[in-house]
Write a protein that holds these residues in place. Structure first.
Motif, PDB file in Angstrom:
ATOM      1  N   GLY A 369       0.859  -1.235  -0.201  1.00  0.00           N
ATOM      2  CA  GLY A 369       0.152  -0.012  -0.270  1.00  0.00           C
ATOM      3  C   GLY A 369       1.007   1.224  -0.039  1.00  0.00           C
ATOM      4  O   GLY A 369       2.148   1.245  -0.301  1.00  0.00           O
ATOM      5  N   ALA A 370       0.336   2.412   0.324  1.00  0.00           N
ATOM      6  CA  ALA A 370       1.055   3.629   0.256  1.00  0.00           C
ATOM      7  C   ALA A 370       1.567   4.082   1.914  1.00  0.00           C
ATOM      8  O   ALA A 370       0.714   3.500   2.644  1.00  0.00           O
ATOM      9  N   PRO A 371       2.668   4.405   1.869  1.00  0.00           N
ATOM     10  CA  PRO A 371       3.630   4.750   0.659  1.00  0.00           C
ATOM     11  C   PRO A 371       4.189   3.638   0.230  1.00  0.00           C
ATOM     12  O   PRO A 371       4.591   2.625   0.837  1.00  0.00           O
ATOM     13  N   ARG A 372       4.365   3.588  -1.196  1.00  0.00           N
ATOM     14  CA  ARG A 372       5.072   2.325  -1.990  1.00  0.00           C
ATOM     15  C   ARG A 372       6.332   2.636  -2.234  1.00  0.00           C
ATOM     16  O   ARG A 372       6.408   3.910  -3.028  1.00  0.00           O
ATOM     17  N   THR A 373       7.389   2.029  -1.868  1.00  0.00           N
ATOM     18  CA  THR A 373       8.806   2.317  -2.049  1.00  0.00           C
ATOM     19  C   THR A 373       9.106   1.591  -3.461  1.00  0.00           C
ATOM     20  O   THR A 373       8.901   0.342  -3.438  1.00  0.00           O
ATOM     21  N   ASN A 421       1.960  14.609  -3.681  1.00  0.00           N
ATOM     22  CA  ASN A 421       2.853  13.615  -3.200  1.00  0.00           C
ATOM     23  C   ASN A 421       2.510  12.215  -4.104  1.00  0.00           C
ATOM     24  O   ASN A 421       2.504  11.304  -3.706  1.00  0.00           O
ATOM     25  N   ALA A 422       2.038  12.644  -5.501  1.00  0.00           N
ATOM     26  CA  ALA A 422       1.985  11.352  -6.079  1.00  0.00           C
ATOM     27  C   ALA A 422       3.052  10.386  -6.125  1.00  0.00           C
ATOM     28  O   ALA A 422       3.213   9.186  -5.974  1.00  0.00           O
ATOM     29  N   VAL A 423       4.334  11.065  -6.915  1.00  0.00           N
ATOM     30  CA  VAL A 423       5.412  10.363  -6.782  1.00  0.00           C
ATOM     31  C   VAL A 423       6.600  11.373  -6.130  1.00  0.00           C
ATOM     32  O   VAL A 423       6.615  12.469  -6.800  1.00  0.00           O
ATOM     33  N   GLU A 424       7.468  10.838  -5.151  1.00  0.00           N
ATOM     34  CA  GLU A 424       8.571  11.740  -4.887  1.00  0.00           C
ATOM     35  C   GLU A 424       9.744  11.175  -5.324  1.00  0.00           C
ATOM     36  O   GLU A 424      10.148  10.025  -5.162  1.00  0.00           O
ATOM     37  N   SER A 428      18.216   9.113  -3.566  1.00  0.00           N
ATOM     38  CA  SER A 428      19.056   8.828  -4.200  1.00  0.00           C
ATOM     39  C   SER A 428      18.956   7.431  -5.005  1.00  0.00           C
ATOM     40  O   SER A 428      19.732   7.283  -5.800  1.00  0.00           O
ATOM     41  N   ASP A 429      18.216   6.749  -4.269  1.00  0.00           N
ATOM     42  CA  ASP A 429      18.381   5.092  -4.805  1.00  0.00           C
ATOM     43  C   ASP A 429      16.913   4.574  -4.882  1.00  0.00           C
ATOM     44  O   ASP A 429      16.774   3.567  -5.034  1.00  0.00           O
ATOM     45  N   LYS A 430      15.946   5.502  -4.810  1.00  0.00           N
ATOM     46  CA  LYS A 430      14.484   4.999  -5.047  1.00  0.00           C
ATOM     47  C   LYS A 430      13.605   6.242  -5.350  1.00  0.00           C
ATOM     48  O   LYS A 430      14.036   7.179  -5.560  1.00  0.00           O
ATOM     49  N   ILE A 431      12.235   5.932  -5.518  1.00  0.00           N
ATOM     50  CA  ILE A 431      11.240   6.884  -5.449  1.00  0.00           C
ATOM     51  C   ILE A 431      10.181   6.447  -4.511  1.00  0.00           C
ATOM     52  O   ILE A 431       9.991   5.085  -4.406  1.00  0.00           O
ATOM     53  N   ASN A 440      -3.495  -3.082  -4.539  1.00  0.00           N
ATOM     54  CA  ASN A 440      -3.484  -3.754  -6.102  1.00  0.00           C
ATOM     55  C   ASN A 440      -2.062  -3.780  -6.462  1.00  0.00           C
ATOM     56  O   ASN A 440      -1.023  -3.007  -6.348  1.00  0.00           O
ATOM     57  N   SER A 441      -1.851  -4.900  -7.348  1.00  0.00           N
ATOM     58  CA  SER A 441      -0.643  -5.215  -7.941  1.00  0.00           C
ATOM     59  C   SER A 441      -0.392  -3.790  -8.940  1.00  0.00           C
ATOM     60  O   SER A 441      -1.160  -3.660  -9.775  1.00  0.00           O
ATOM     61  N   LYS A 442       0.945  -3.329  -9.102  1.00  0.00           N
ATOM     62  CA  LYS A 442       1.576  -2.201  -9.841  1.00  0.00           C
ATOM     63  C   LYS A 442       2.776  -2.789 -10.566  1.00  0.00           C
ATOM     64  O   LYS A 442       3.608  -3.730  -9.864  1.00  0.00           O
ATOM     65  N   VAL A 443       3.071  -2.031 -11.358  1.00  0.00           N
ATOM     66  CA  VAL A 443       4.524  -2.192 -12.039  1.00  0.00           C
ATOM     67  C   VAL A 443       5.126  -0.817 -12.130  1.00  0.00           C
ATOM     68  O   VAL A 443       4.265   0.040 -12.682  1.00  0.00           O
TER      69      VAL A 443
END
Length: 657
Positions: A369-373, A421-424, A428-431, A440-443
């Protein structure tokens, strides 16, 4: 720099000393991190223990001092590691702490815990690492003698752009020389006063490539006083950095404000990743922006060097572009109509051409779920993500250059949207994805900008044919996506851009490609390794207030491949020149209507049924067809049901190893 010159330098043992074999990512890093209040290893690939340098810290989410450590005063295990505050006059602090910061060959270790400035539980931090290197940066310590005219030797080996001196044995301000202000004046890094005329600091003597001169003032040269000095170079066509040994990576310059919302364009000759600005003719803060914290097409995320304030997002908008930067407001601290300003700017990296696709591309699936790393292992510049099991899922596009909240969708022509905060991107090594907080499954497909591989340019149109857009891909792009941001407009996909014509498709559509002779409404001529010349079509170049974004893709041996093939109605191997197969494949038929099918190893590319998604659609992922199989050289296309290999059909593909 010519190959002959590089060989001569290497033979003389001066290649490293001259900076010829160094890229900016080897000498400078902005690394963002979060602390759990425990020890932490920061790997930024900067050799501090072997080469020396300085690390500057600032907490972002709470009021906290700017801390500066350096190897000259000590960053070794088992010894005190003193630090200074740029926003304060205090001398050496931290002399009773052991091992708070330890230099390593790949960055540094934070070994003291629970410290608000660098390692507090829940703290978010920016760290800026400057490695000692000729023609870039050096640091040193000295003892004053109280005599005007005292000289201090240094090893910068080129034009000195900026000197920052701090007395370490007692409380004094931080005194700054900048080449654009001159040696008859000084500024205080911890203060806001305008530049002050005095010969007591730099003795009215400009520094040379080997030494700088001091006056008798106690802040820079008290008898018996101890000092640290940080020297920043100014490259002017003599930087000697980068793969060809001929690139500048740091500029210390000045500009005059114009008081307009479209400020002066400062041409650095490179795209910056770090920028420090200070007004010199009036009171002002020292403001710092960087690309990791969001500086891009129009960003206000900054920190005050002379204050302990939290990160600020009010006013002072700055735009970074392929060749420099531009103030985008009339704020007095960056663009007053009568203001004069100085800056230090450092070039964006990486400069090295990637050899491993895992350093510049990643694909992940997730059901959290959110937040999703989304852990990429590198700074992400482009993210395309979607649901896999929800019929109405858009294909969301986020880009570091346009900031954390902005998004587009590849399956629609609408203007850029904004969701808090849709995508942060500022990691340095992730969003981090906070929007669409469900299980739900995402890609998520993630790209990093890198030479000869992928680049992104945000620009404002003119509406006039022949408008030139500079880019930093380093080679002529083989495929370009362009999307208008401020209004509805098609996603234009341009390819086969040879000397006489180009083809185009619409990313959100299923249309057949068009071949257009130059000049045409999309491109006036073939793109080059440094620029694209646009036509007047509103999708790529609307009025002078329209905003657009362009994504540039190229084939890079062993990393990525753009190409074409003709369908055979059965099965065929597409050789991309890879050794371990393709992790990502995008396919579009060009002579007949067809979707933009995307495959990846996180969802398939197996000897069996594969996950099927279309960038131009919002349908749930299909899983009933064996569309694509793995092959070490690239991939095998073996299904005609979804128009991916129809006999006689013509196709384009984009693959990443």
């Amino acid at each position: 720099m010519a190959t002959k010159k590089k060989l001569l330098q290497a033979a003389a043992g001066t290649a490293a000393a001259g900076g010829a074999v160094l890229n900016v990512e080897e000498v400078f890093s902005t690394y963002l991190y979060e602390s759990a209040g425990t020890t932490q290893t920061i790997t930024n690939d900067i050799d501090l223990s072997g080469e020396g340098g300085m690390v500057w810290f600032k907490r972002r989410n709470l009021t906290s001092n700017h801390r500066v450590y350096d190897t000259e005063r000590g960053m070794t295990s088992g010894a005190a590691t003193p630090y200074l505050y740029t926003n304060d006059t205090a001398g050496n602090l931290g002399t009773s702490y052991s091992d708070s910061i330890v230099a390593t060959s790949t960055g540094f270790d934070i070994t003291s815990t629970g410290i608000g400035d660098i390692s507090d539980n829940g703290g978010t931090y920016a760290s800026w690492t400057f490695r000692k290197a000729p023609k870039f940066f050096t640091c040193l310590t000295y003892t004053g003698n109280g005599t005007a005219g005292r000289t201090v030797s240094h090893d910068l080996g080129t034009t000195v752009g900026t000197i920052i001196v701090k007395r370490t044995d007692s409380a004094r301000s931080w005194y700054v020389f900048h080449r654009s202000v001159g040696s008859t004046k000084y500024l205080a890094l911890n203060g806001t006063d305008a530049a002050i005329t005095s010969s007591s600091y730099w003795n009215d003597t400009d520094p040379t490539s080997t030494e700088f001169t001091l006056g008798s003032q106690n802040g820079v040269n008290a008898s018996g006083g101890t000092y640290v000095a940080y020297l920043f170079a100014h490259n002017d066509g003599d930087g000697d950095f980068g793969p060809d040994g001929d690139a500048d990576i740091i500029k210390c310059g000045s500009y005059s404000g114009n008081g307009s919302s479209t400020g002066p364009v400062i041409d650095l000759g490179f795209e910056p990743q770090w920028l420090l600005i200070r007004r010199t003719d009036d009171t002002s803060d020292w403001l710092v922006w960087d690309a990791m914290r969001g500086a891009g097409s129009n960003n206000t995320v900054k920190l005050k060097v002379n204050a302990a304030d939290t990160e600020d997002t009010l006013g002072e908008p700055i735009g970074f572009n392929a060749t420099g930067f531009q103030p985008l407001g009339a704020d007095s601290e960056i663009n007053n109509g009568s203001g004069t300003y100085i800056y230090i700017a450092i070039r964006r990296g990486p400069m090295a051409v990637p050899t491993d696709a895992t350093d510049v591309f990643d694909v992940e699936t997730s059901t959290s779920g959110a937040p999703r790393t989304w852990s990429s292992g590198f700074p992400v510049d482009l993210s395309i993500y979607c649901h896999r099991d929800t019929y109405t899922s858009n294909k969301y596009v986020g880009t570091r250059l346009t900031g954390n909240n902005a998004y587009l969708v590849t399956n629609g022509s609408g203007a850029e949207g904004s969701v808090s905060n849709a995508v942060e991107f500022d990691y340095s090594d992730k969003i981090i994805e906070n929007n669409l907080g469900d299980t739900n499954s995402k890609v998520n497909w993630m790209w990093r900008r890198a030479p000869n591989y992928f680049d992104v340019v945000a620009y404002t149109g003119t509406g006039t044919a022949g408008y030139t857009i500079s880019h930093n891909l380093g080679v002529a792009p083989e495929m370009v996506w362009i999307k208008r941001r401020d209004a509805t407009g098609n996603w234009m996909v341009l390819f086969n851009m040879d000397g006489s014509s180009s083809d185009d498709l619409v990313l959100e559509g299923v249309n057949i490609s068009n071949t257009r002779s130059y000049p045409n409404t999309f491109l006036n001529s073939s793109p080059t390794s440094t620029e694209i010349v646009l036509g007047s079509n509103s999708d790529v170049n609307a009025s002078s207030t329209s905003t657009h974004i362009a994504y540039l893709f190229a084939s890079l041996d062993g990393v990525s491949k753009f190409g074409t093939y003709t369908g055979n109605g059965s099965s065929q191997t597409i050789d991309c020149g890879f050794s371990n197969g393709a992790r990502f494949v995008l396919i579009k038929r060009t002579d007949s209507t067809s979707d933009w099918w995307v495959f990846d190893t996180a969802r398939g590319i197996v000897a069996g049924n594969d996950g099927l998604l279309a960038l131009n659609g919002n349908a749930t992922e299909g899983s009933s067809y064996d569309n694509i199989d793995p092959d070490s050289s690239g991939f095998i296309i073996n299904n005609t049901a979804w128009n991916e290999n129809a006999s006689g059909g013509t196709y384009i593909f984009y693959a990443i190893a």
